[in-house]
Design an enzyme around this catalytic site. Sequence first.
Site: not given
Ligand code: PGA
Length: 234
Positions: A62, A128, A130, A135
């Site tokens: 992404d 959450n 994702h 999402e």
């Molecule tokens: P993070 O994010 O590694 O910064 O916790 C992970 C994600 O949102 O996929």
Amino acid sequence: MKVIKVKDQVEGGKEALKVFKEALDNGVKVFGLATGSTPETTYDELVKSDIDFSNSISVNLDEYVGLKPEDEQSYAYFMKEHLFNAKPFAKSFLPNGMAEDADQECERYDKLLEEYHVGLQLLGIGRNGHIGFNEPGSSFDGKTHKVALTQSTINANSRFFDNEEDVPKYAYSMGIGTIMKSDTILLEAFGKNKAEAVKAMIEGPVTPEVPASVLQNHPDVVVIIDEEAASLLK
Ligand code: PGA
């Protein structure tokens, strides 16, 4: 799912290095890569190792909409800092956050993902549930798309920005359908604030409300979690 429990994120990075080495030994050419805090120790280990990616291809999950690759908050910049400067790939691809036409950009990225089939896909997980920026509620068949980030994700990512208002509200993300086509998936989760998402991913029902739960349907998933992220598992 094969679940590997480790003491902490540093040990997690060392386990992940083994998975990358095995993939290279097995002839994997294309690596799907991720950003965020989670893969940082993995990239540290890759950088310290003797791994050579100069014949490999990378495709990232992404990128924020509206950030140039030179922007320090962009995922293109993150990847250079954490991996590519030390371990260059033959070719590295990310969605272009500055693309003028979102539909065309998604089409371009999907074509590229068809050309470069991912052998090993690295994933984090959001609080959450994702994966990538898919999402809750995202289609399990999804391809690359422009996503409106949820408030939970914006809050979580605001730690990387001076002000919450500076956090981009949109991103391009590989879709769940494409992620599921990867031959092997390596998901990492560290820390207490991932414990609920990890429990829902592994022990909950497969539901779009927890995007990572779809991984229960994938035949080759390795999950590396530390004690805190594993703390709610039965
Ligand atoms: P993070 O994010 O590694 O910064 O916790 C992970 C994600 O949102 O996929």
